[in-house]
Structures are given as C-alpha cells and as structure tokens.
Write an enzyme that holds these catalytic residues in place. Sequence first.
Site, PDB file in Angstrom:
ATOM      1  N   HIS A  81       0.821  -1.226   0.000  1.00  0.00           N
ATOM      2  CA  HIS A  81       0.000   0.000   0.000  1.00  0.00           C
ATOM      3  C   HIS A  81       0.849   1.269   0.000  1.00  0.00           C
ATOM      4  O   HIS A  81       0.320   2.360  -0.226  1.00  0.00           O
ATOM      5  CB  HIS A  81      -0.926   0.043   1.220  1.00  0.00           C
ATOM      6  CG  HIS A  81      -1.942  -1.039   1.260  1.00  0.00           C
ATOM      7  ND1 HIS A  81      -2.785  -1.307   0.197  1.00  0.00           N
ATOM      8  CD2 HIS A  81      -2.281  -1.934   2.230  1.00  0.00           C
ATOM      9  CE1 HIS A  81      -3.576  -2.319   0.522  1.00  0.00           C
ATOM     10  NE2 HIS A  81      -3.290  -2.725   1.744  1.00  0.00           N
ATOM     11  N   ASP A 113      -2.697 -10.626  -2.280  1.00  0.00           N
ATOM     12  CA  ASP A 113      -3.226 -10.123  -1.010  1.00  0.00           C
ATOM     13  C   ASP A 113      -4.689  -9.716  -1.243  1.00  0.00           C
ATOM     14  O   ASP A 113      -5.055  -9.298  -2.340  1.00  0.00           O
ATOM     15  CB  ASP A 113      -2.397  -8.919  -0.564  1.00  0.00           C
ATOM     16  CG  ASP A 113      -2.776  -8.404   0.809  1.00  0.00           C
ATOM     17  OD1 ASP A 113      -2.046  -8.690   1.769  1.00  0.00           O
ATOM     18  OD2 ASP A 113      -3.809  -7.702   0.919  1.00  0.00           O
ATOM     19  N   HIS A 157      -6.260  -7.220  -0.309  1.00  0.00           N
ATOM     20  CA  HIS A 157      -6.433  -5.784  -0.523  1.00  0.00           C
ATOM     21  C   HIS A 157      -5.771  -5.362  -1.827  1.00  0.00           C
ATOM     22  O   HIS A 157      -4.822  -6.012  -2.287  1.00  0.00           O
ATOM     23  CB  HIS A 157      -5.831  -5.013   0.656  1.00  0.00           C
ATOM     24  CG  HIS A 157      -6.415  -5.396   1.977  1.00  0.00           C
ATOM     25  ND1 HIS A 157      -5.812  -6.317   2.824  1.00  0.00           N
ATOM     26  CD2 HIS A 157      -7.570  -5.015   2.576  1.00  0.00           C
ATOM     27  CE1 HIS A 157      -6.583  -6.475   3.901  1.00  0.00           C
ATOM     28  NE2 HIS A 157      -7.650  -5.714   3.773  1.00  0.00           N
ATOM     29  N   ASP A 170      -4.443 -12.908   3.491  1.00  0.00           N
ATOM     30  CA  ASP A 170      -5.685 -12.374   4.052  1.00  0.00           C
ATOM     31  C   ASP A 170      -6.893 -12.614   3.148  1.00  0.00           C
ATOM     32  O   ASP A 170      -7.997 -12.180   3.468  1.00  0.00           O
ATOM     33  CB  ASP A 170      -5.544 -10.900   4.458  1.00  0.00           C
ATOM     34  CG  ASP A 170      -4.768 -10.068   3.453  1.00  0.00           C
ATOM     35  OD1 ASP A 170      -4.540 -10.548   2.329  1.00  0.00           O
ATOM     36  OD2 ASP A 170      -4.393  -8.930   3.802  1.00  0.00           O
TER      37      ASP A 170
HETATM   38  C1  9RB Z   1      -8.348   4.276   7.860  1.00  0.00           C
HETATM   39  C2  9RB Z   1      -8.711   2.993   8.148  1.00  0.00           C
HETATM   40  C3  9RB Z   1      -7.602  -0.333   7.147  1.00  0.00           C
HETATM   41  C4  9RB Z   1      -6.264  -0.211   6.869  1.00  0.00           C
HETATM   42  C5  9RB Z   1      -5.552  -1.339   6.406  1.00  0.00           C
HETATM   43  C6  9RB Z   1      -6.183  -2.556   6.248  1.00  0.00           C
HETATM   44  C7  9RB Z   1      -5.480  -3.749   5.755  1.00  0.00           C
HETATM   45  C8  9RB Z   1      -4.325  -3.736   5.142  1.00  0.00           C
HETATM   46  C9  9RB Z   1      -3.720  -4.915   4.587  1.00  0.00           C
HETATM   47  C10 9RB Z   1      -7.506  -2.654   6.537  1.00  0.00           C
HETATM   48  C11 9RB Z   1      -8.216  -1.544   6.977  1.00  0.00           C
HETATM   49  C12 9RB Z   1      -9.890   3.074   8.856  1.00  0.00           C
HETATM   50  C13 9RB Z   1      -7.132   4.734   7.133  1.00  0.00           C
HETATM   51  C14 9RB Z   1     -10.691   1.960   9.392  1.00  0.00           C
HETATM   52  O1  9RB Z   1      -3.752  -6.001   5.055  1.00  0.00           O
HETATM   53  N1  9RB Z   1      -3.128  -4.823   3.417  1.00  0.00           N
HETATM   54  O2  9RB Z   1      -2.608  -5.858   2.754  1.00  0.00           O
HETATM   55  N2  9RB Z   1      -8.383   0.741   7.573  1.00  0.00           N
HETATM   56  N3  9RB Z   1      -7.970   1.924   7.764  1.00  0.00           N
HETATM   57  N4  9RB Z   1     -10.230   4.336   9.005  1.00  0.00           N
HETATM   58  N5  9RB Z   1      -9.333   5.061   8.419  1.00  0.00           N
HETATM   59  C15 9RB Z   1      -9.346   6.504   8.385  1.00  0.00           C
HETATM   60 ZN    ZN Z   2      -3.995  -7.180   2.847  1.00  0.00          ZN
END
Ligand code: 9RB
Ligand code: ZN
Length: 367
Positions: free
Chosen positions: A141, A178, A180, A266
């Site tokens: 990311h 992944d 995401h 994931d």
């Molecule tokens: C933000 C939020 C997320 C951030 C990262 C993941 C997984 C990442 C991964 C999932 C949810 C929320 C920026 C909630 O495993 N990548 O491979 N959520 N992030 N609120 N806000 C403002």
């Molecule tokens: Zn992920």
Amino acid sequence: MTTGYVWHELYGWHDTGTYAGLLPASLTSQPYQHFESPESKQRFHSLVEVSGLMRHLTRITPKFATDEDILRVHTPEHLARIKAESAHLKGGDAGDGTSPFGHQGFEIAALAAGGSIAALNAVLDGTVINAYALVRPPGHHARPETGMGFCIFANASIAIRHAQANNPALRVATVDWDVHHGNGTQAAFAADPSVLTISLHQDDLFPRGSGAVSERGEGDGDGFAINVPLPAGTGNGGYLHAMREVVVPALRRFKPDVIVVPSGFDASCYDPLGRMSVTASGYRAMTRVLMDVADEVCAGRIMMTHEGGYSPTYVPLCGVTVLSEMSGVDVDVVSEIYAGFDTMPEHTLKPWQADVVQAVRQEHGLT
Ligand code: 9RB
Ligand code: ZN
C-alpha cells in the site's frame, strides 16, 4: 535449484503497539494488539522451522535497504519523515493514522525492503530458482509520497527498482494476491510499461474506491496495470479461474523476466480482515499455476514478498503450503479438519465471479 527464504528476527520486533485491531485503546476499546501484530508472521516462520522445511531452503540474509534504494521509489520527504518519527522514543505513523511503528521502526522497515531486494537478487543471479521473503512491515500500500495500510516502504517496488538499476532492460510482472488492492505497487509503476502490475483483490475493500477494472495504468503505462476486483465470498474456484483466465494470458503476452508476488494470506477463509474463502490448498494451486507459467515465460523465476494475513493459526499453514509447492518439498501441514473445508460450496466458481473475470479479459483484450 532450491528455494530461497528470508526471515530476520527484527521483522518480529516491528512494533505496532497497543491497539484494539484498528482502534487506539480508549475507554471503549480495551487495549489489545494492532491487527498487524507479529503473530501470524512469526508463527509462519516457526512452522517453517518445525515442519523441517527450513533444511531444504536456501537461507538468504537481508541487508538494510539504503537511502538510495528507498529513494528509487519514495520521495525524499517521505523518507525524512519516517526517519524523524522513528527517532522519537514513542515512534510514529507511516501516514494514515493506522500504520504505527515504534522507536527505530525506520531501520526495521529498511530491513524489510532489504529482504525483498535480497530475495529478488538471489533469483535473478541464479542462486535460487524462486524465493519467499517473509518480511514485516508489509509494503504494497505504500505510495511514493506516503505509507498507508500498515505499510511504510514499498518493499516489492524497491526490490524491482533495485534490480532495474543493475539491469535497465529488466521486465517485471507483479501478481498481488493479497486480499487488498496493491495500490502502492500500481502507483509506483503506473506510467511505466516495463513493469506489469496485476492485483487480485476483494472488490472495494481497502483502500476504498481503489482497484477497479477501469484502472489500467497511465500514459506509457496504459494497459500495464490489471485489476481483478473479485466479489466478497470468492473461494478457490473463483481465484483459480482468475489466475487461469487473466493472470496466465497476461503473463504470456507480457513475457516478464521475473514474476514478483506481493503475497498476503488475508484472502483466506479464516482471515479477520478479508471476506474471501481461499484455503491452503487454494494457495497451493495458485502457486502451481504461477510456477507453470513462470517455467514457460521466465525460466521459473518467481520472488514472493510477504504482505498481509492476520489469522495467527491459518497463515502459517497457507505460507508453509506455498513454500512446499515452490520448493517441491512434500510437507503437508494441513490436518484433515481443515482439509474438509476444501469441499465446501464457496469453492465452486459462481457466475458473478466469472463475470468480473470476463470484464477484465475484455478490458485488456486477453484471449
Ligand atoms: C483508515 C482505516 C484499514 C487499513 C488497512 C487494512 C489492511 C491492510 C492490509 C484494513 C483496513 C480506517 C485509514 C478503518 O492487510 N493490506 O494488505 N483501515 N484503515 N479508518 N481510516 C481513516
Ligand atoms: Zn492485505
């Protein structure tokens, strides 16, 4: 030839601190771990040791990525900010408020990028046929100007740019499985036709609004970003269909010199952050598909670099299963209890999953 493997104890020391998943501890969220805690990855490494697999792998020692390595992908401002926050005793955050790191987290992030560099080097110089860099923090990311989504530096992209610095003609394809969207990798090479980025992900999971079929690269890189946003619930059948009908023909057409896989577990059926249903044997089958096409187009060269995956008990089984396939060493760590899930109905290809795959094929003229 053998399979290379990178792990460093410091990867387990990357400190995401006290959270309740994504929430900072508060009067309404009892202090616990961040989702991106060391558990799943450290236990993956432990199983590599205890399963006996390690004896058959070629251990690759990571070095710290240098500023020059990091700056091939990131802005000087991003690097300077991570260094400055890392010098604080309380650490800092990579950019979005949910990507914390502790004191001297910069060095561990540089070691993660350095692990991906070392693994890709070992594949390209013929030391190993393929390699798995079990690194932490993750990278896919992280964009040139910021970290996000638990990622600090773009490990895979930094490794690719390092390799291209040694060999400017090198053509690389990334296949990000992944759950995401691999938005950071896509951003790093959006306008660059020498790197084809493919991402298979759960539709509109994270980052929100990112990874649609219509995102296909920019300028000279138009057509060199491929996105397969699979519907929530997709299991082994849908993923394998996407591999066979999109990834394989795209790789045959692009003919990379090496395939880099940002590898998260994931999309597994036990993951707390994803809503997909891939099992360990699904990951084995996807690995097989990649290895077969890699044999065809790039002499088998594959480098995987670890991303997400948050089930402490299932990630090790998926990871060791992938390493087993990559190395040809027969370790079966999946008990009958888990193997039974392979026959559940979510693993048959559904029409709405095939529709997405067909839309991607159409968008990119794949046959
Ligand atoms: C933000 C939020 C997320 C951030 C990262 C993941 C997984 C990442 C991964 C999932 C949810 C929320 C920026 C909630 O495993 N990548 O491979 N959520 N992030 N609120 N806000 C403002
Ligand atoms: Zn992920």
